[in-house]
Enzyme design. Structure first.
Site, PDB file in Angstrom:
ATOM      1  N   MET A 195      -2.031  -7.427  -7.427  1.00 46.74           N
ATOM      2  CA  MET A 195      -2.918  -6.278  -7.261  1.00 46.74           C
ATOM      3  C   MET A 195      -2.304  -5.014  -7.847  1.00 46.74           C
ATOM      4  O   MET A 195      -1.130  -4.706  -7.621  1.00 46.74           O
ATOM      5  CB  MET A 195      -3.167  -6.078  -5.763  1.00 46.74           C
ATOM      6  CG  MET A 195      -3.953  -4.842  -5.387  1.00 46.74           C
ATOM      7  SD  MET A 195      -4.215  -4.727  -3.587  1.00 46.74           S
ATOM      8  CE  MET A 195      -2.560  -4.341  -3.000  1.00 46.74           C
ATOM      9  N   SER A 210       2.129 -12.292  -5.947  1.00 47.39           N
ATOM     10  CA  SER A 210       1.243 -11.735  -4.926  1.00 47.39           C
ATOM     11  C   SER A 210      -0.121 -12.413  -5.030  1.00 47.39           C
ATOM     12  O   SER A 210      -0.193 -13.635  -5.027  1.00 47.39           O
ATOM     13  CB  SER A 210       1.168 -10.214  -5.066  1.00 47.39           C
ATOM     14  OG  SER A 210       0.683  -9.629  -3.880  1.00 47.39           O
ATOM     15  N   GLN A 211      -1.226 -11.643  -5.158  1.00 43.36           N
ATOM     16  CA  GLN A 211      -2.531 -12.296  -5.161  1.00 43.36           C
ATOM     17  C   GLN A 211      -2.696 -13.260  -6.328  1.00 43.36           C
ATOM     18  O   GLN A 211      -3.491 -14.205  -6.266  1.00 43.36           O
ATOM     19  CB  GLN A 211      -3.670 -11.268  -5.141  1.00 43.36           C
ATOM     20  CG  GLN A 211      -3.860 -10.490  -6.416  1.00 43.36           C
ATOM     21  CD  GLN A 211      -4.984  -9.446  -6.298  1.00 43.36           C
ATOM     22  OE1 GLN A 211      -5.326  -8.975  -5.211  1.00 43.36           O
ATOM     23  NE2 GLN A 211      -5.575  -9.069  -7.419  1.00 43.36           N
ATOM     24  N   ASP A 232       9.183  -8.121   3.945  1.00 41.50           N
ATOM     25  CA  ASP A 232       7.925  -7.669   3.347  1.00 41.50           C
ATOM     26  C   ASP A 232       7.229  -6.630   4.223  1.00 41.50           C
ATOM     27  O   ASP A 232       6.980  -6.867   5.402  1.00 41.50           O
ATOM     28  CB  ASP A 232       6.997  -8.873   3.129  1.00 41.50           C
ATOM     29  CG  ASP A 232       5.974  -8.638   2.039  1.00 41.50           C
ATOM     30  OD1 ASP A 232       5.351  -7.558   2.041  1.00 41.50           O
ATOM     31  OD2 ASP A 232       5.806  -9.523   1.177  1.00 41.50           O
ATOM     32  N   HIS A 252       8.312  -6.712  -0.663  1.00 38.44           N
ATOM     33  CA  HIS A 252       7.345  -7.442  -1.474  1.00 38.44           C
ATOM     34  C   HIS A 252       7.642  -7.336  -2.971  1.00 38.44           C
ATOM     35  O   HIS A 252       7.744  -6.238  -3.529  1.00 38.44           O
ATOM     36  CB  HIS A 252       5.946  -6.901  -1.191  1.00 38.44           C
ATOM     37  CG  HIS A 252       4.844  -7.783  -1.703  1.00 38.44           C
ATOM     38  ND1 HIS A 252       4.645  -9.062  -1.256  1.00 38.44           N
ATOM     39  CD2 HIS A 252       3.891  -7.559  -2.645  1.00 38.44           C
ATOM     40  CE1 HIS A 252       3.605  -9.596  -1.882  1.00 38.44           C
ATOM     41  NE2 HIS A 252       3.135  -8.707  -2.735  1.00 38.44           N
TER      42      HIS A 252
END
Length: 300
Positions: A35, A109-110, A227, A283
């Protein structure tokens, strides 16, 4: 003697190449960013692409881009329907001649959950290993922090999700709503989630999804142990909140998804195909040394 002297180094190089894989490129690698990022950011995907090309000489590396420019790629990471993104990526992969023999995939991530959707929906060309770096496979129930310069967008996203994450308009046009998983509203989630509930078999069993995912050689999940962006962080290992509350979490092996083996993860686990890795840091914060030592072996 001159001829022999010239031949010996050549022979040694040949033997070393056969024994150690020198001179033979690793399978192609496909990267999908997270993202607020883009295919070509020199601090993220551009940097990772460079590392791979240096450490795996001759290897074809594709950093996926959705849109006509890196800026549009960033915008699409927020506003292009995840199903449309996956459909477009499947088309890109099928048309790329470098990938026809198969490839390894790394999602950040996504991008990790999106590449899992690619594995489940689009088995050709074949994905060998899927490496999910901080991917939220059971979704998220909050955005405690936002990447880079996108904080104003995330503030708007939070307000939108609070007002109506599972309305049709929000589900169709806001990427983060499409993997929003509210443990207090499980029925709404299962019924109205247009992306995550589908790929996680929440509304029934799609045997094709199961078969395709189980075809992976390895499914590697990296969780960031400090995270502060993903809520809950255990989603990066396919765990989530216990249904009906948002405090206690359960690991993958205690979820119905696993115990009922709706996605084939239990069978993959027993076959040694699931790999759970933890890395100290927030993260997507990791060193090149960690990446090369830990991730590169899955690409060769």
């Amino acid at each position: 003697m001159a001829t022999l002297g010239a031949a010996v180094p050549l022979l040694l190089l040949l033997l070393l190449g056969l024994g150690l894989g020198l001179g033979r490129a690793a399978p192609p690698v496909v990267l999908w960013h997270g993202m607020g990022d883009s295919c070509c950011n020199p601090r993220s995907m551009g940097y990772i692409r460079g590392v791979l090309q240096r450490r795996l000489p001759g290897t074809y590396v594709l950093a996926l881009r959705l849109g006509a420019s890196p800026l549009q790629d960033v915008e699409n990471s927020f506003f292009m329907n995840a199903n449309d993104q996956v459909r477009e990526v499947c088309s890109q992969l099928a048309k790329d001649p470098h990938l026809k023999g198969g490839y390894n995939a790394i999602g950040f991530s996504q991008g990790g959950q999106f590449l899992r959707a690619v594995a489940q929906r689009c088995p050709s060309p074949p994905m060998f290993n899927l490496i999910s770096v901080g991917g939220q496979h059971q979704g998220v129930y909050g955005f405690p922090r936002c990447p880079g310069e996108s904080s104003h967008i995330c503030d708007w996203i939070r307000k939108t999700l609070d007002l109506g994450a599972y309305t049709q308009a929000v589900q169709e046009h806001l990427v983060q709503a499409e993997y929003w998983h509210d443990p207090l509203r499980e029925e709404d989630y299962r019924k109205n989630s247009v992306f995550l509930a589908d790929i996680n078999q929440e509304r029934g069993i799609n045997e094709t999804y199961k078969k395709n995912l189980m075809a992976l050689k390895k499914f590697v999940m990296v969780k960031f142990l400090n995270d502060t962006m993903v809520d809950p962080p255990i989603s990066e290992w396919f765990g989530f909140y216990k249904s009906g509350q948002a405090k206690e979490t359960v690991p993958l092996r205690e979820t119905p998804l696993y115990t009922e083996d709706r996605l084939g993860l239990q069978e993959m686990d027993k076959a040694g195909k699931l790999v759970f890795l933890g890395v100290d840091g927030d993260h997507l914060q990791f060193s090149e040394e960690w990446f090369c030592t830990t991730i590169l072996p899955f690409l060769q």
